[in-house]
Design a protein around this motif. Structure first.
Motif, PDB file in Angstrom:
ATOM      1  N   VAL A 145      49.510  56.746   0.731  1.00 44.92           N
ATOM      2  CA  VAL A 145      50.823  56.904   0.504  1.00 44.92           C
ATOM      3  C   VAL A 145      51.756  56.909   1.618  1.00 44.92           C
ATOM      4  CG1 VAL A 145      52.229  58.547  -0.657  1.00 44.92           C
ATOM      5  CG2 VAL A 145      50.279  58.053  -1.774  1.00 44.92           C
ATOM      6  N   MET A 146      51.324  57.701   2.680  1.00 44.31           N
ATOM      7  CA  MET A 146      52.076  57.848   3.868  1.00 44.31           C
ATOM      8  C   MET A 146      52.206  56.961   4.955  1.00 44.31           C
ATOM      9  SD  MET A 146      51.083  62.033   4.494  1.00 44.31           S
ATOM     10  CE  MET A 146      51.692  63.264   3.472  1.00 44.31           C
ATOM     11  N   VAL A 147      51.059  56.076   4.883  1.00 39.40           N
ATOM     12  CA  VAL A 147      51.282  55.115   6.143  1.00 39.40           C
ATOM     13  C   VAL A 147      52.117  53.838   5.970  1.00 39.40           C
ATOM     14  CG1 VAL A 147      49.620  53.191   6.912  1.00 39.40           C
ATOM     15  CG2 VAL A 147      48.792  55.552   7.012  1.00 39.40           C
ATOM     16  N   PRO A 148      52.487  53.583   4.735  1.00 37.52           N
ATOM     17  CA  PRO A 148      53.523  52.242   4.557  1.00 37.52           C
ATOM     18  C   PRO A 148      54.797  53.009   4.933  1.00 37.52           C
ATOM     19  CG  PRO A 148      51.879  52.377   2.633  1.00 37.52           C
ATOM     20  CD  PRO A 148      51.687  53.615   3.450  1.00 37.52           C
ATOM     21  N   ARG A 149      55.193  54.400   4.846  1.00 37.03           N
ATOM     22  CA  ARG A 149      56.623  54.930   5.080  1.00 37.03           C
ATOM     23  C   ARG A 149      56.482  55.230   6.508  1.00 37.03           C
ATOM     24  NH1 ARG A 149      58.036  59.190   3.247  1.00 37.03           N
ATOM     25  NH2 ARG A 149      60.311  58.526   2.947  1.00 37.03           N
ATOM     26  N   ARG A 150      55.441  55.177   7.198  1.00 32.36           N
ATOM     27  CA  ARG A 150      55.357  55.554   8.576  1.00 32.36           C
ATOM     28  C   ARG A 150      55.675  57.048   8.556  1.00 32.36           C
ATOM     29  NH1 ARG A 150      52.894  51.191   8.240  1.00 32.36           N
ATOM     30  NH2 ARG A 150      52.752  49.794   9.835  1.00 32.36           N
ATOM     31  N   SER A 151      55.263  57.911   7.739  1.00 31.74           N
ATOM     32  CA  SER A 151      55.847  59.099   8.035  1.00 31.74           C
ATOM     33  C   SER A 151      54.968  60.319   7.064  1.00 31.74           C
ATOM     34  CB  SER A 151      57.350  59.498   7.625  1.00 31.74           C
ATOM     35  OG  SER A 151      57.619  60.782   7.505  1.00 31.74           O
ATOM     36  N   GLY A 152      54.654  61.372   7.642  1.00 33.13           N
ATOM     37  CA  GLY A 152      54.046  62.385   6.668  1.00 33.13           C
ATOM     38  C   GLY A 152      53.155  63.441   7.535  1.00 33.13           C
ATOM     39  N   ALA A 153      52.680  64.443   7.024  1.00 33.77           N
ATOM     40  CA  ALA A 153      51.988  65.254   7.599  1.00 33.77           C
ATOM     41  C   ALA A 153      51.230  65.906   6.629  1.00 33.77           C
ATOM     42  CB  ALA A 153      52.978  66.489   8.221  1.00 33.77           C
ATOM     43  N   VAL A 154      49.626  66.039   7.034  1.00 39.26           N
ATOM     44  CA  VAL A 154      48.846  66.719   6.374  1.00 39.26           C
ATOM     45  C   VAL A 154      47.928  67.868   7.031  1.00 39.26           C
ATOM     46  CG1 VAL A 154      46.382  66.084   5.190  1.00 39.26           C
ATOM     47  CG2 VAL A 154      48.406  64.491   5.423  1.00 39.26           C
ATOM     48  N   VAL A 155      47.453  68.764   6.397  1.00 42.58           N
ATOM     49  CA  VAL A 155      46.589  69.774   6.931  1.00 42.58           C
ATOM     50  C   VAL A 155      45.469  70.004   6.041  1.00 42.58           C
ATOM     51  CG1 VAL A 155      46.519  72.304   7.241  1.00 42.58           C
ATOM     52  CG2 VAL A 155      48.335  71.122   8.106  1.00 42.58           C
ATOM     53  N   THR A 156      44.318  69.866   6.533  1.00 45.51           N
ATOM     54  CA  THR A 156      43.026  70.463   5.747  1.00 45.51           C
ATOM     55  C   THR A 156      42.743  71.698   6.254  1.00 45.51           C
ATOM     56  OG1 THR A 156      41.665  69.612   7.250  1.00 45.51           O
ATOM     57  CG2 THR A 156      42.448  68.188   5.605  1.00 45.51           C
ATOM     58  N   VAL A 157      42.135  72.655   4.990  1.00 47.67           N
ATOM     59  CA  VAL A 157      41.759  73.935   5.612  1.00 47.67           C
ATOM     60  C   VAL A 157      40.254  73.903   5.681  1.00 47.67           C
ATOM     61  CG1 VAL A 157      41.543  76.005   4.512  1.00 47.67           C
ATOM     62  CG2 VAL A 157      43.535  74.936   3.932  1.00 47.67           C
ATOM     63  N   GLY A 158      39.846  73.981   6.753  1.00 45.08           N
ATOM     64  CA  GLY A 158      38.464  74.199   7.205  1.00 45.08           C
ATOM     65  C   GLY A 158      37.815  75.540   7.380  1.00 45.08           C
ATOM     66  N   SER A 159      37.127  76.096   8.226  1.00 37.30           N
ATOM     67  CA  SER A 159      36.555  77.142   8.368  1.00 37.30           C
ATOM     68  C   SER A 159      35.903  77.539   9.631  1.00 37.30           C
ATOM     69  CB  SER A 159      35.562  77.313   7.284  1.00 37.30           C
ATOM     70  OG  SER A 159      34.947  78.576   7.296  1.00 37.30           O
ATOM     71  N   SER A 160      36.099  78.723  10.049  1.00 37.55           N
ATOM     72  CA  SER A 160      35.461  79.187  11.252  1.00 37.55           C
ATOM     73  C   SER A 160      33.793  79.079  11.149  1.00 37.55           C
ATOM     74  CB  SER A 160      35.698  80.517  11.496  1.00 37.55           C
ATOM     75  OG  SER A 160      35.352  81.617  10.605  1.00 37.55           O
TER      76      SER A 160
END
Length: 264
Positions: A145-160
């Motif tokens: 979705v974001m690459v064609p618009r050349r814009s966006g921010a994603v955060v994944t929630v990992g773990s210690s």
């Protein structure tokens, strides 16, 4: 933080997975309070709906992140409703209450935990399907979705847990370590197209998952030398920082938010 930065996400369209409870629900509330239009996504549609109903500028969708078609449908629906997608926070994940019980029993008996030999294929696959496969499904949908618009921010929630790899919790540690590496690899690919991907790696946090942690194990996490369990809102604030313009130069970062329990 929500109040003094009320307009930080004005006009942004956001999708949050695991939004029915815990960190995901806190992210929905924080994003909406700071101006975003938010879609709350959860495998428990009723929980996502309940969160969305209490938040202005929020709606909801039901999707299991372990099912790629459901993830793709959710992303497509958000784009259909709003025309684009600017922010994704992927907070959906599972733990293994049975393994936690085995660890707690060993702790009470003052003996080493014995989990791996007893760990069934179904338990292994359940954790991997949601925590690792689910992260791939969400990242893939986001970049589509974001690459064609050349814009966006994603955060994944990992773990210690990806770093300290707790004894008796191999599947969870592996799933989160894999999710970290996956997110970092995608981050280095996606930034060439203007899309930023980062990770927040919480330590013990007061969520529904933590509420299912046996008392003996919770006591094992207690240490007067470090901060107490984080609140979901504290972790949400880290996630919001990562998807904000203030973090414009952070790409492929893994922010360890564990209250000082250890550093890497």
């Amino acid at each position: 933080m929500g109040g003094e930065r009320s307009g930080r996400f004005d006009g942004r369209i956001a999708l949050v997975t695991g939004a029915g409870s815990g960190i995901g629900a806190a992210v929905v509330r924080r994003l909406a309070a700071q101006g975003a239009e938010v879609c709350a996504v959860d495998v428990d549609g009723a929980a996502a709906e309940a969160v969305a109903k209490e938040v202005p500028r929020a709606d909801f969708l039901t999707a299991d992140v372990a099912e790629p078609a459901e993830v793709d449908r959710a992303f497509d629906e958000v784009v259909r409703r709003h025309g684009r997608l600017d922010v994704v926070v992927h907070a959906a994940g599972v733990d293994d209450p049975t393994a936690k019980e085995w660890i707690a029993e060993a702790l009470v008996a003052d003996r080493p935990p014995e989990v791996t030999g007893r760990l069934g294929d179904d338990a292994w696959r359940r954790v991997m399907r949601v925590n690792l496969d689910g992260t791939f499904h969400v990242l893939r949908a986001a970049v589509r979705v974001m690459v064609p618009r050349r814009s966006g921010a994603v955060v994944t929630v990992g773990s210690s847990s990806a770093f300290d790899a707790p004894a008796g919790y191999p599947h969870y540690a592996a799933s989160k370590a894999g999710a970290h590496a996956l997110s970092q690899s995608v981050a280095k690919e996606a930034i060439a197209f203007g899309v930023r991907v980062n990770v927040v790696a919480p330590g013990p946090t007061e969520t529904g998952m933590a509420a299912r942690t046996p008392a003996a194990l919770r006591q094992g996490f207690a240490d007067p030398r470090v901060r107490a369990y984080a609140t979901p809102e504290e972790i949400a604030d880290v996630a919001l920082f990562l998807v904000s313009e203030e973090a414009a130069n952070l790409v492929g970062a893994v922010l360890l938010a564990n209250g000082g329990r250890f550093t890497v």
